[in-house]
Every structure is written in structure tokens, then in C-alpha cells.
Motif scaffolding. Structure first.
Motif, mmCIF file in Angstrom:
data_model
loop_
_atom_site.group_PDB
_atom_site.id
_atom_site.type_symbol
_atom_site.label_atom_id
_atom_site.label_comp_id
_atom_site.label_asym_id
_atom_site.label_seq_id
_atom_site.Cartn_x
_atom_site.Cartn_y
_atom_site.Cartn_z
ATOM 1 N N UNK A 64 24.679 -23.474 18.988
ATOM 2 C CA UNK A 64 24.893 -22.781 17.502
ATOM 3 C C UNK A 64 23.874 -21.846 17.233
ATOM 4 N N UNK A 65 24.410 -20.482 17.281
ATOM 5 C CA UNK A 65 23.685 -19.269 17.216
ATOM 6 C C UNK A 65 24.630 -18.298 16.399
ATOM 7 N N UNK A 66 23.687 -17.470 15.904
ATOM 8 C CA UNK A 66 24.697 -16.039 15.349
ATOM 9 C C UNK A 66 24.527 -14.998 16.080
ATOM 10 N N UNK A 67 25.720 -14.758 16.608
ATOM 11 C CA UNK A 67 25.810 -13.562 17.549
ATOM 12 C C UNK A 67 27.078 -12.701 17.219
ATOM 13 N N UNK A 68 26.744 -11.577 16.703
ATOM 14 C CA UNK A 68 27.847 -10.710 16.418
ATOM 15 C C UNK A 68 28.630 -11.209 15.055
ATOM 16 N N UNK A 69 30.155 -11.069 15.617
ATOM 17 C CA UNK A 69 30.998 -11.858 14.330
ATOM 18 C C UNK A 69 30.901 -13.332 14.517
ATOM 19 N N UNK A 70 30.389 -13.999 15.414
ATOM 20 C CA UNK A 70 30.459 -15.366 15.583
ATOM 21 C C UNK A 70 29.299 -15.912 14.953
ATOM 22 N N UNK A 71 29.304 -16.025 13.737
ATOM 23 C CA UNK A 71 28.019 -16.629 13.022
ATOM 24 C C UNK A 71 27.849 -18.270 12.976
ATOM 25 N N UNK A 72 27.916 -18.847 14.069
ATOM 26 C CA UNK A 72 28.037 -20.375 14.215
ATOM 27 C C UNK A 72 27.085 -21.159 13.225
ATOM 28 N N UNK A 73 25.863 -20.818 13.609
ATOM 29 C CA UNK A 73 24.769 -21.253 12.752
ATOM 30 C C UNK A 73 24.920 -21.306 11.317
ATOM 31 N N UNK A 74 25.040 -20.125 10.966
ATOM 32 C CA UNK A 74 25.114 -19.756 9.515
ATOM 33 C C UNK A 74 26.421 -20.444 8.769
ATOM 34 N N UNK A 75 27.447 -20.366 9.582
ATOM 35 C CA UNK A 75 28.802 -20.997 9.212
ATOM 36 C C UNK A 75 28.774 -22.560 8.996
ATOM 37 N N UNK A 76 28.040 -23.280 10.103
ATOM 38 C CA UNK A 76 28.007 -24.613 9.896
ATOM 39 C C UNK A 76 26.866 -24.992 8.519
ATOM 40 N N UNK A 77 25.789 -24.134 8.559
ATOM 41 C CA UNK A 77 24.957 -24.362 7.489
ATOM 42 C C UNK A 77 25.983 -24.232 6.078
ATOM 43 N N UNK A 78 26.843 -23.263 5.934
ATOM 44 C CA UNK A 78 27.426 -23.272 4.740
ATOM 45 C C UNK A 78 28.567 -24.520 4.491
ATOM 46 N N UNK A 79 28.923 -24.806 5.424
ATOM 47 C CA UNK A 79 29.760 -26.178 5.728
ATOM 48 C C UNK A 79 29.104 -27.431 5.144
ATOM 49 N N UNK A 80 27.813 -27.397 5.586
ATOM 50 C CA UNK A 80 26.901 -28.420 5.172
ATOM 51 C C UNK A 80 26.662 -28.374 3.673
ATOM 52 N N UNK A 81 26.613 -27.210 3.211
ATOM 53 C CA UNK A 81 26.307 -26.955 1.679
ATOM 54 C C UNK A 81 27.435 -27.648 0.628
ATOM 55 N N UNK A 82 28.594 -27.579 1.221
ATOM 56 C CA UNK A 82 29.570 -27.993 0.224
ATOM 57 C C UNK A 82 30.307 -29.273 0.873
ATOM 58 N N UNK A 83 30.311 -29.863 2.058
ATOM 59 C CA UNK A 83 31.084 -30.921 2.624
ATOM 60 C C UNK A 83 30.537 -32.045 2.196
ATOM 61 N N UNK A 84 31.478 -32.983 1.775
ATOM 62 C CA UNK A 84 31.227 -34.241 0.884
ATOM 63 C C UNK A 84 31.188 -35.317 2.184
ATOM 64 N N UNK A 85 31.919 -35.127 3.375
ATOM 65 C CA UNK A 85 31.817 -36.139 4.250
ATOM 66 C C UNK A 85 30.681 -36.180 5.330
ATOM 67 N N UNK A 86 30.991 -36.308 6.258
ATOM 68 C CA UNK A 86 29.799 -36.340 7.386
ATOM 69 C C UNK A 86 30.491 -35.114 8.657
ATOM 70 N N UNK A 87 29.420 -35.086 9.516
ATOM 71 C CA UNK A 87 29.824 -34.390 10.684
ATOM 72 C C UNK A 87 29.474 -35.487 12.129
ATOM 73 N N UNK A 88 30.462 -35.014 12.901
ATOM 74 C CA UNK A 88 30.274 -35.893 14.194
ATOM 75 C C UNK A 88 30.061 -35.029 15.367
ATOM 76 N N UNK A 89 29.118 -35.266 16.265
ATOM 77 C CA UNK A 89 28.903 -34.306 17.473
ATOM 78 C C UNK A 89 29.851 -35.226 18.553
ATOM 79 N N UNK A 90 30.028 -34.472 19.593
ATOM 80 C CA UNK A 90 31.088 -35.026 20.809
ATOM 81 C C UNK A 90 30.193 -34.973 21.839
#
Length: 564
Positions: A357-383
Motif C-alpha cells: 500500500x503506497x501512493x504511486x502516480x494515479x494509484x494512491x492506494x495508501x491515501x485511498x485506504x486512509x480515506x475509506x477508514x475515515x468514513x467506514x463504519x464496519x471493519x477491514x479484513x486482510x487476506x
């Protein structure tokens, strides 16, 4: 079996239950490292000392010590992370780590490149978030993994809860962890032995994984103790036990090898905890403490015999195991996109290449997951396949989740080839001290060249399990890949073929110690034959076996034939 103890056994014996001189090493500002013996003990606390191998030679020429830093791993039973924890972990990655967050093949996070002076505050912050790093590494029961999305029934949720319970109840009890990292009260005198692990813990690491058929998304037969949940009439009836799996091997040493677990019987839920503890205890007592390369449970079984092991297990339990119950696995990868659970809530599985999970170009995965965590009311599951599930989403929140995912390039799974969605790679260079070749950094380019071949043959939508490993130790479970590369030297790999798509058969070497050109040349006619001659729904590995391209030893064949 040798009776001479390995050096690490002496280090553990004299460590005062994992204290050693770690505190003194952390306080030494002259070096970025800690003492060699303490690096072994540090693993029990969830951390490995590493250095940047890309910079070794340059720093040597400058008469500088290697650029030492630490990899830190969390213990997250079943891979469950709350949004609040995610935000803490994300902040630690930005403040102290060198390369973002990384999802491992054991359903947890790793942080790389943490300098020594940041190690204690990072561990303290993880603990403050109600997580831990204790026993994420070392000669103990590691993070217990489980099918990450138990949404099909109440029995699924109950099975998943067992992964959490076993991880918590069978963890080390030493107070050294709180003393070193959380400013706990310092021990006066000699510590008491661990109730399960004694004074010297286990001979090697021990892994438990729980699968819920028909999904084998945790590779249950690769575990020291695999638990196969059996559901009958909507209820959790119990678990089949599979013992002796393991993926590690040592290059050039044929006495080391990967192995599939043996299904030995069935226990009820009420019997599971005691059965798991006694399997660990037998390995504690019987495992090879003289030669670490032969210290995993798989070697204990092969040396003593599976029947002898089962007899000892039943003797310690005071009851006989029931015959294994029927089960069937048909899938080894993750199921991408939205899936609705039995309770009506929704779950979105996202593909994270190599778990990074890193921010590289238009794939801002770390930032995107951070934004999800700020609004998500459930949980996350790692596989265990290095992906993340945005779990327990209310139907009304799906549109908002989708918008964040699309805006940050987290929706790549919609456009990716099937082989890319099912690829796993270990970290390898530059941080892993065992790596012989590239893996994570090599995967993107290698995938592009593979995809070009597959497209020529109309196979871009064919699900094929691809595993890359920088060495034979097997963190990415390469021996269960339909196609696998196992590093031998920079730019050179063993090409292995022939596993199945359900994680029940190991592959074999097809080309040994070859470069990329030879790998692609070997695969080209096989892809052509597969495109022309595969049966409906037939996997690539199964096709190679049926067509006589490969002949597999009996030991590598399907582990569950007797109960399938």
C-alpha cells in the motif's frame, strides 16, 4: 536425531524469557543495530533487524556500517482491522516506515525501514490501538489465519472466532514484552517458565490456519496445523485436523523440502483448543532442537511417523480422534468485488499487488485506504493472498465506498487479467536477508510479459495461480502455484509447474536455474496447448498433469483424496 542443541536454543535458555540485552541494545546510540543474540530474541517481539542491500556496497566503500533498520509485524488474528486501527497503522507507516504498509501472506501488516530509535514508540502505538506485535515472529505460534470473510452463515462466524481464540490463548505469556516496549514493571529475579512453551519455546515457528470449505484461500495444507471447518445442517460440527504442512526449504539441501499436511481426524469445537495445544506441545517435546533446518513439525512427522504422532496425540488428549469428515475445496484465490453476506451487509474485496500500500502516480492506494477508514463504519479484513476486504458495509454506504475506491485507483481488479489478480510475491530484495533474487519488485514487469503471452492465446481471463519467491524459504507459498518462480541468483529462478487451483497439490521443477527468456520460452508452447486442449473449467496445473507434461511424486498429489 542429534542431541546437540543449536546456538539459538542456548540463547533462548539464557534470555530470561525473551529479555536478553535488548533494552541495552536499544539504548546504544553508537550503532543502528542491536547485538546478534538479541536480533534472534527480537523476532519473538515481532521484529526483524534488516539492512538495505541495495546500499551495502556503497556504504562499505564509505566505511559506514550497513543501513540498519527494522521490519515490524503486527499480530492480527484472522486479519481483522478496525478503521481506528487502520488510521493508526497508516500514520505509523508515514511517520516511521520506508515503504508504506504491506499486507503479508499471513493476514497481517508489516512496516519496513523503521530505525532503531523509532522501534519502541511504534510498538507502543500499535499496542495503544488494541493490537500487538508479540509472537508475530519467532519460535512460537504465529498469527493464526482464517478464511477472512465468514459471511455465509452463523457457523462461518463461529469458525472464524476460533482463529481469534486460539491466537489469543496460545500466545506467549512472558511479561518481557510489556517491560521492554510499554514501560511495564521490571522483573526482579528469575522469570517463571511459560506454561505452554517452557523456557526455550518451540524448536521453530508454528503456524495454524483455518479454512472454511469450499474456499481454501488460506492454503490450509501449508500449515503446521490446518483446521478444516465442517458445517452440517447449518451448524459448525467441528474441524478436520491436518498436520505437518510447511513451505520452507534450503537451497542445495535435499533433506529439506516443502510438504502438504496430512488429514488425521476430526474434533468437535469443544475439543479443538486442547487438541491444538497438544499438537503444539508434542512438537515442543519432539522437535529437533539441534538442527533448525529440520525443526518444523513436518520433519518431526516424517522422522517419527504420522501414526506414531497421532497415537501420542490421542494419549495426551485422553480420547481418540474421530474419522475425518467429508469436505471439498474448489477455490484458492480471493473473490473480488462486492459480495453480500447472510446478514444483508456487503463486503468489497480489493486487489493490492504484492500487498504493498503506497501512493504511486494515479494509484494512491495508501491515501485511498486512509480515506475509506475515515468514513467506514464496519471493519477491514486482510487476506492471505495479500488483499484487503472492506467488510460489513451497509447497503446505503456502497456508493460512497465505490467513489473513494475509484478516485484512488483501488478499482484495478475490474480491469486486470486473471493471472494478475491471483499473483503473490514475497518482499525479497532489498530488505530480506535471505533473498537470492528479486520477487516483489520483479513481479510487475514479469506479469506484463506473461500477459502478452496469455493474450496471444486468448487466456487473459483464465485464472492461473502465480507465485514468486526470492528464495526457497517459501513465504509466498510458491510450491502451491500453478506457475511459480523460486529465486536461485540475481535474475535466475527455478520454474515450477503443476499445482492445482484448490491448494491441494504441490508443483515440481520444470526448468532449473534459468533466466526470464528461458522461462517465457518454456511457457509459450504450454499456453498454446492449454488454449487448444483444455476441458471446460480445467485449471492450468490440472491440464499439464492430464496431458502428461508433468509427472508428480505421490507425496505431492492431492492431500485430501480420502475425504474429498
Amino acid at each position: 536425531m542429534t542431541t546437540r542443541l543449536s546456538e539459538l536454543e542456548h540463547i533462548k535458555q539464557e534470555s530470561r524469557q525473551l529479555r536478553g540485552s535488548i533494552a541495552e541494545g536499544l539504548a546504544d546510540s553508537v550503532t543502528g543495530a542491536i547485538g546478534e543474540a538479541d536480533t534472534k530474541l527480537l523476532k519473538f517481539h515481532g521484529s526483524y533487524q534488516q539492512d538495505d542491500r541495495d546500499l551495502r556496497e556503497e556504504r562499505r566503500k564509505q566505511k559506514l556500517e550497513p543501513l540498519y533498520a527494522f521490519m515490524l509485524r503486527a499480530r492480527l488474528p484472522g486479519g481483522v482491522v478496525t478503521p481506528a486501527q487502520w488510521l493508526v497503522f497508516d500514520q505509523l507507516a508515514r511517520d516511521h516506515a520506508s515503504s508504506g504498509l504491506r499486507i503479508t501472506t499471513r493476514q497481517t501488516f508489516q512496516w519496513h525501514g523503521i530505525f532503531k530509535h523509532n522501534l519502541k514508540p511504534t510498538i507502543a502505538a500499535i499496542n495503544a490501538s488494541m493490537a500487538s506485535t508479540i509472537a508475530a515472529c519467532g519460535d512460537v505460534l504465529r498469527n493464526v489465519v482464517s478464511t477472512p470473510l465468514p459471511v455465509q452463515s452463523a457457523a462461518h462466524a463461529e469458525a472464524h472466532a476460533w482463529a481469534v481464540r486460539l491466537s489469543e490463548e496460545l500466545a506467549p505469556k512472558t511479561t518481557a514484552y510489556h517491560e521492554l516496549w510499554l514501560d511495564g514493571e521490571k522483573l526482579v529475579g528469575e522469570p517463571e517458565p511459560e506454561p505452554l512453551y517452557g523456557r526455550t519455546y518451540l524448536p521453530r515457528k508454528f503456524k495454524i490456519g483455518l479454512a472454511i470449505p469450499p474456499l481454501n484461500d488460506i492454503d490450509v495444507f501449508a500449515q503446521d496445523l490446518g483446521l478444516i471447518a465442517i458445517e452440517e445442517s447449518g451448524q459448525l460440527a467441528g474441524f478436520n485436523l491436518a498436520v505437518g504442512g510447511g513451505m520452507g526449504a534450503t537451497q542445495g539441501d535435499p533433506s529439506t523440502y516443502p510438504r502438504l499436511g496430512d488429514v488425521i481426524g476430526f474434533v468437535t469445537p469443544e475439543q479443538l483448543r486442547e487438541a491444538a495445544e497438544q499438537v503444539i506441545a508434542i512438537q515442543r517435546d519432539w522437535g529437533d532442537r539441534g538442527e533448525r533446518k529440520h525443526a518444523r513439525l513436518k520433519y518431526t512427522l516424517d522422522n517419527r511417523g504420522t501414526d506414531t504422532f497421532v497415537a501420542e496425540l490421542e494419549r495426551r488428549l485422553g480420547f481418540a480422534l474421530q474419522p475425518a469428515r467429508p469436505f471439498r475445496f474448489d477455490h484458492n484465490g480471493d473473490r473480488y468485488g462486492w459480495l453480500q453476506g447472510a446478514d444483508g451487509r456487503w463486503h468489497l474485496t480489493l486487489h493490492i499487488e504484492s500487498g504493498r500500500l503506497l501512493d504511486r502516480g494515479d494509484k494512491r492506494l495508501l491515501t485511498g485506504m486512509r480515506e475509506l477508514a475515515r468514513v467506514h463504519t464496519g471493519d477491514f479484513r486482510l487476506t492471505c493472498n495479500q488483499n484487503v476486504i472492506v467488510a460489513n458495509v451497509n447497503a446505503a454506504d456502497r456508493e460512497r465506498i465505490d467513489a473513494i475506491v475509484a478516485a484512488h485507483g483501488l478499482d484495478g481488479y475490474r480491469r486486470q487479467s486473471a493471472i494478475r489478480r491471483h499473483a503473490i510475491a514475497c518482499v525479497a530484495l532489498p530488505t530480506c536477508g535471505l533473498a537470492m533474487a528479486e520477487s516483489e519488485r520483479y513481479l510487475p514487469g514479469f506479469l506484463e510479459r506473461l500477459e502478452a503471452q496469455l493474450e496471444r492465446h486468448g487466456l487473459l481471463d483464465a485464472p492461473i495461480l502465480l507465485r514468486l519467491s526470492g528464495c526457497p524459504n517459501g513465504c509466498s507459498r510458491p510450491y502451491l502455484g500453478e506457475i511459480a518462480l523460486v529465486g536461485r541468483a540475481p535474475g535466475r529462478y527455478d520454474l515450477r509447474l503443476g499445482a492445482d487451483f484448490a491448494g491441494q497439490r504441490m508443483n515440481v521443477v520444470y526448468r532449473e536455474n534459468v533466466d526470464e527468456a528461458a522461462i517465457l520460452e518454456a511457457l509459450e508452447p504450454l499456453f498454446a496447448s492449454y488454449a487448444a486442449g483444455r476441458a471446460p473449467g480445467e485449471g492450468f496445473g490440472d491440464f499439464l498433469l492430464r496431458g502428461g507434461v508433468l509427472v508428480l511424486p505421490v507425496r505431492r498429489r492431492i492431500a485430501a483424496e480420502v475425504v474429498a
